[in-house]
Design a protein around this motif. Structure first.
Motif, short mmCIF file in Angstrom:
data_model
loop_
_atom_site.label_atom_id
_atom_site.label_comp_id
_atom_site.label_asym_id
_atom_site.label_seq_id
_atom_site.Cartn_x
_atom_site.Cartn_y
_atom_site.Cartn_z
N GLU A 45 11.31 15.85 -7.24
CA GLU A 45 11.95 14.63 -7.74
C GLU A 45 11.60 13.43 -6.88
OE1 GLU A 45 16.42 12.90 -8.81
OE2 GLU A 45 16.13 15.04 -8.38
N LEU A 46 11.60 13.63 -5.55
CA LEU A 46 11.25 12.53 -4.65
C LEU A 46 9.82 12.07 -4.86
CD1 LEU A 46 12.65 13.20 -1.06
CD2 LEU A 46 12.95 11.15 -2.44
N VAL A 47 8.90 13.03 -4.97
CA VAL A 47 7.49 12.68 -5.17
C VAL A 47 7.32 11.96 -6.51
CG1 VAL A 47 5.17 13.60 -5.49
CG2 VAL A 47 6.63 14.53 -3.69
N ALA A 48 8.03 12.43 -7.54
CA ALA A 48 7.95 11.76 -8.83
C ALA A 48 8.45 10.32 -8.74
CB ALA A 48 8.77 12.54 -9.87
N ASP A 49 9.53 10.12 -7.99
CA ASP A 49 10.05 8.76 -7.82
C ASP A 49 9.07 7.89 -7.04
OD1 ASP A 49 12.32 9.46 -9.18
OD2 ASP A 49 13.58 9.70 -7.40
N LEU A 50 8.43 8.48 -6.03
CA LEU A 50 7.44 7.72 -5.26
C LEU A 50 6.26 7.33 -6.14
CD1 LEU A 50 6.20 6.56 -2.69
CD2 LEU A 50 5.44 8.87 -2.09
N LEU A 51 5.77 8.27 -6.93
CA LEU A 51 4.64 7.96 -7.81
C LEU A 51 5.01 6.92 -8.85
CD1 LEU A 51 3.24 11.56 -8.30
CD2 LEU A 51 2.23 9.73 -6.94
N ALA A 52 6.28 6.93 -9.26
CA ALA A 52 6.73 5.94 -10.25
C ALA A 52 6.68 4.52 -9.71
CB ALA A 52 8.15 6.28 -10.71
N THR A 53 6.65 4.37 -8.39
CA THR A 53 6.52 3.03 -7.81
C THR A 53 5.13 2.45 -8.04
OG1 THR A 53 5.71 3.78 -5.64
CG2 THR A 53 8.11 3.68 -5.96
N GLY A 54 4.15 3.33 -8.29
CA GLY A 54 2.78 2.88 -8.48
C GLY A 54 1.92 2.99 -7.24
N ILE A 55 2.40 3.65 -6.18
CA ILE A 55 1.60 3.73 -4.96
C ILE A 55 0.28 4.45 -5.19
CG2 ILE A 55 2.60 5.90 -4.08
CD1 ILE A 55 2.51 4.53 -1.27
N GLY A 56 0.26 5.38 -6.14
CA GLY A 56 -0.96 6.11 -6.43
C GLY A 56 -2.02 5.30 -7.16
N ARG A 57 -1.65 4.11 -7.63
CA ARG A 57 -2.61 3.27 -8.35
C ARG A 57 -2.87 1.93 -7.64
NH1 ARG A 57 0.05 -0.47 -11.77
NH2 ARG A 57 2.30 -0.20 -11.85
N VAL A 58 -2.46 1.85 -6.39
CA VAL A 58 -2.68 0.60 -5.64
C VAL A 58 -4.15 0.22 -5.63
CG1 VAL A 58 -2.66 -0.41 -3.32
CG2 VAL A 58 -0.64 0.76 -4.19
N ARG A 59 -5.03 1.21 -5.43
CA ARG A 59 -6.46 0.93 -5.31
C ARG A 59 -7.20 1.08 -6.64
NH1 ARG A 59 -9.58 -1.11 -2.81
NH2 ARG A 59 -10.99 0.55 -2.14
N VAL A 60 -6.53 1.51 -7.68
CA VAL A 60 -7.17 1.68 -8.98
C VAL A 60 -7.41 0.31 -9.61
CG1 VAL A 60 -6.88 2.63 -11.31
CG2 VAL A 60 -6.10 3.94 -9.31
N PRO A 61 -8.61 0.07 -10.16
CA PRO A 61 -8.89 -1.23 -10.80
C PRO A 61 -7.92 -1.54 -11.95
CG PRO A 61 -10.92 -0.03 -10.42
CD PRO A 61 -9.80 0.93 -10.12
N ARG A 62 -7.69 -2.83 -12.17
CA ARG A 62 -6.75 -3.24 -13.21
C ARG A 62 -7.17 -2.75 -14.59
NH1 ARG A 62 -6.21 -7.76 -9.74
NH2 ARG A 62 -8.05 -8.76 -10.60
N ARG A 63 -8.47 -2.67 -14.83
CA ARG A 63 -8.91 -2.26 -16.17
C ARG A 63 -8.56 -0.81 -16.48
NH1 ARG A 63 -13.54 -2.23 -13.04
NH2 ARG A 63 -14.94 -0.43 -13.19
N PHE A 64 -8.20 -0.04 -15.44
CA PHE A 64 -7.78 1.34 -15.64
C PHE A 64 -6.27 1.50 -15.46
CE2 PHE A 64 -12.23 1.98 -13.95
CZ PHE A 64 -12.78 2.30 -15.19
N GLY A 65 -5.56 0.39 -15.41
CA GLY A 65 -4.11 0.45 -15.28
C GLY A 65 -3.60 0.35 -13.86
N GLY A 66 -4.48 0.01 -12.91
CA GLY A 66 -4.09 -0.03 -11.51
C GLY A 66 -3.70 -1.41 -11.03
N ALA A 67 -3.39 -1.49 -9.72
CA ALA A 67 -2.99 -2.76 -9.11
C ALA A 67 -4.14 -3.45 -8.41
CB ALA A 67 -1.86 -2.51 -8.11
#
Length: 414
Positions: A45-67
């Motif tokens: 549950e904690l990991v799911a909540d952390l991933l829900a913040t978007g930390i896993g997509r910080v480096r992902v390009p915007r065109r793929f849904g990242g930050a």
């Protein structure tokens, strides 16, 4: 007023999550040990909540849904997460490194598919380290002579993955697992679904620190593999960069551990009433020697965070470099990553030891779990021993080369 950027939203969400996660960190540490079967349930549950913040997509390009943030942006957030609970920062390390691997591949349909998955919040867990020395085998050559390691094989029913990996931190909670597989003189990344038939992940980590990372064993029993999800390592600079990046995450975790040690010590001293006959003040909060120890630990926290941000900037500089300057930028990033590990390993360990000079015997109460800071820092520091990184820095400064210290595979232990 302009709308907040995707990165700004992620930053706010991560910081809010970190404030919540730190509240119960001591209780989790006291109640659960390494290999505790409840850890998976508690941390899922904690990991799911952390991933829900978007930390896993910080480096992902915007065109793929990242930050589409920078590495330095990611480093600052990792320190926040590790300050709350250092187990969590280590759990996402493999995912963050795999995103960097994908970003170096260029544009192709498979890369777009996997980055889009990361952009929508799916989680990639690693399976890189083998329990022993694995034999390097080409796909289709049959099982290695050793009983550990992994290999690809095709016995008429399509490509399959078999074998064992260890230190698969994060894979217990993952949607996908990227498996480092020997292939001739090099390696390929084989990507499978975490819940594909034949995939088993067991939390059998038994270390005295980072006990809640579920850094256990992954087994692959003839797991079906999509041929296009066998991703080669074609860039000769990739192992160097990934090694520096993976160590960057460890160094950020050390910085978070050190900062939490400083926070906990300040709170402890503020609430202490007992003192010593030799003390310079009747209350520890006004004792100059005690306050000096608090300052020493806090200074280490500030320094370890600063080194992480500087290293993030060096990694960003390499990624932005072109032409001949790119090789020089990579060398600087590799050396800075090694130096950061040497310094942060020492400072984090010192902080976890020094705090007891100001905390007195009351700091030994297991209810406070202050010993976790030293244990966790020592564990993170042990994954990639800093003696080798110090040698790398010295080799470069004296002889101007990294050649004698370059490992063959990416360094991803832990």
């Amino acid at each position: 007023m302009s709308e907040p950027s995707a990165l700004t939203e992620v930053q706010a969400a991560v910081r809010a999550f970190a404030q919540r996660a730190r509240t119960d960190a001591v209780a989790r540490e006291r109640e659960h040990g390494a290999g505790d079967p409840v850890v998976a349930e508690v941390f899922a549950e904690l990991v799911a909540d952390l991933l829900a913040t978007g930390i896993g997509r910080v480096r992902v390009p915007r065109r793929f849904g990242g930050a589409e943030g920078h590495v330095a942006d990611l480093g600052a957030l990792l320190v926040e997460v590790a300050t709350a609970d250092s187990n969590l920062a280590q759990i996402v390390r493999g995912h963050l490194g795999f995103v960097e691997f994908l970003l170096q591949r260029g544009d192709d349909p498979v890369t777009a598919e996997l980055l889009t998955a990361a952009g929508r919040g799916e989680f990639f867990g690693p399976a890189a380290s083998s329990p022993g020395a694995a034999a390097a085998q080409r796909a289709g050559d049959g099982p290695p002579a050793l009983t550990d390691g992994v290999w690809l094989h095709d016995e008429g029913a399509g490509l399959r993955l078999s074998g064992v990996k260890y230190y698969t931190t994060g894979s217990l909670f993952a949607d996908w697992i990227n498996v480092l597989v020997p292939d001739g003189d090099g390696f390929v990344e084989v990507v499978v679904r975490r819940h594909d038939p034949g995939v088993t992940v067991v939390d059998d980590w038994s270390g005295f620190g980072q006990r809640l990372t579920a850094s256990g064993t992954a087994r692959f029993d003839a797991v079906p593999v999509r041929a296009d999800l066998v991703l080669p390592h074609t860039d000769p600079a990739l192992p160097e960069f990934l090694g520096a990046f993976y160590q960057f995450v460890h160094s950020a975790t050390q910085a978070g551990i050190t900062r939490r040690a400083a926070d906990d010590l300040a709170a402890l001293v503020k609430g202490r009433r007992r003192s010593y006959p030799l003390a310079a003040a009747p209350e520890p909060r006004h004792d100059p020697q005690v306050l000096a120890v608090v300052g020493e630990v806090a200074s280490r926290a500030l320094t370890t965070r600063a080194t992480v941000l500087a290293l993030g900037a060096a990694l960003d500089a390499y990624l932005a470099a072109v032409g001949e300057s790119r090789d020089a930028a990579l060398e600087r990033a590799v050396v800075e990553s090694a130096a950061t590990q040497v310094v942060n390993s020492r400072l984090a360990g010192e902080a976890g030891w020094l705090l007891f000079d100001a905390g007195s015997a009351g700091a030994l109460d297991t209810a406070l779990a202050l010993d976790r800071h030293w244990r966790n820092a020592r564990t993170v520091s042990s994954h990639n021993p800093s003696i080798y990184k110090a040698r790398l820095v010295g080799e470069y400064l004296v002889n101007g080369t990294l050649s004698s210290t370059r490992p063959a595979p990416p360094a991803r232990v832990g």
